[in-house]
Design an enzyme around this catalytic site. Sequence first.
Site, mmCIF file in Angstrom:
data_model
loop_
_atom_site.group_PDB
_atom_site.id
_atom_site.type_symbol
_atom_site.label_atom_id
_atom_site.label_comp_id
_atom_site.label_asym_id
_atom_site.label_seq_id
_atom_site.Cartn_x
_atom_site.Cartn_y
_atom_site.Cartn_z
ATOM 1 N N LEU A 243 5.803 -4.756 4.468
ATOM 2 C CA LEU A 243 6.189 -4.609 5.865
ATOM 3 C C LEU A 243 5.531 -3.333 6.371
ATOM 4 C CD1 LEU A 243 10.024 -5.380 6.155
ATOM 5 C CD2 LEU A 243 8.173 -6.587 7.310
ATOM 6 N N ASP A 244 5.005 -3.360 7.588
ATOM 7 C CA ASP A 244 4.434 -2.159 8.179
ATOM 8 C C ASP A 244 5.502 -1.072 8.301
ATOM 9 O OD1 ASP A 244 1.971 -3.352 8.469
ATOM 10 O OD2 ASP A 244 2.347 -4.013 10.517
ATOM 11 N N PRO A 245 5.107 0.199 8.305
ATOM 12 C CA PRO A 245 6.090 1.275 8.472
ATOM 13 C C PRO A 245 6.937 1.130 9.734
ATOM 14 C CG PRO A 245 4.010 2.182 7.727
ATOM 15 C CD PRO A 245 3.762 0.727 8.014
#
Length: 315
Positions: free
Chosen positions: A38-40
């Site tokens: 998951l992206d930050p």
Amino acid sequence: MTSGLLLIDKAQGWTSHDAVARTRRLAGTRKVGHAGTLDPMATGLLVLGIDSSTRLLTYVVGLDKEYLATIRLGQSTTTDDAEGDELTRASAEQVTAISAAAVAAGITDLTGEISQQPSAVSAIKVDGKRAYARVRAGEDVQLPSRPVTVSEFELRSSTHGDGFLDLEVRVACASGTYIRALARDLGRALGVGGHLTALRRTRIGPFRIENAATLEHIDVVAQLISPADAATRLLPRLDLSREEAIDLGHGKRIAVERDPTRTGPVAAIAPDGRLVGLVEYRGDQAKSLLNFAPDKPDTPDKPDTADASESTPTP
């Protein structure tokens, strides 16, 4: 540490590597992997594998997923999300003129089997190097479009403000679909630009965010999904006798009732509920693909500082 799958509710600002590294320390083992990043900026469900159960992650990676997201219409960015620089901005009049019917039509056009161009800052590899790394190095990256499936694209609410139109949406999709690309393409179709301002993953296959815990408050042992429980959520089940469990554990084939409709891996479960392994049917026999030995007693593990490997994200 016993093995199993762990459902994490990732906080905003954390990378998937951060979550893996923290779990390694909490679980006292280096053997921790994840089934997709998951992206930050994003929050929500990460499925982690502990010790021998990391081998089950192969069967999690390609599962369908569900997200809650906020799409901002009226502005496009370099990354198709809120972390990028502004590319274009529509006038307030253009945004106000967007009708509910136009939004509904745009969402319908992006539902089903569609062709999607992934964002240039995705983790897709180009000649062995991540696309986002090439972009950060100043390269102009244009990824080819590819087929994806968006099974559900639901508008939950919309809000006008500050010259933008924010859409709260729910998306269910096949693995490999980029939600920020949906935001970009919806804004482009409406002629005002669009990007993602919030993203939360709520489901991966049979695993749901309601059963996940944050890393700040997790009890790893209590939260673990056992290998048998995890495998039977992911795959068909074959119940074994004591003798069959022993034979499979020794690599022998066992006789099974022939069923030509059964294909692919099957979770073989011992009478005591333990996952003996994953098997495949060969005619009227079952052959072991992966064996799962009983968990060993906990032993101290040396600290580990190696990076976790990253797999291609969905969002």
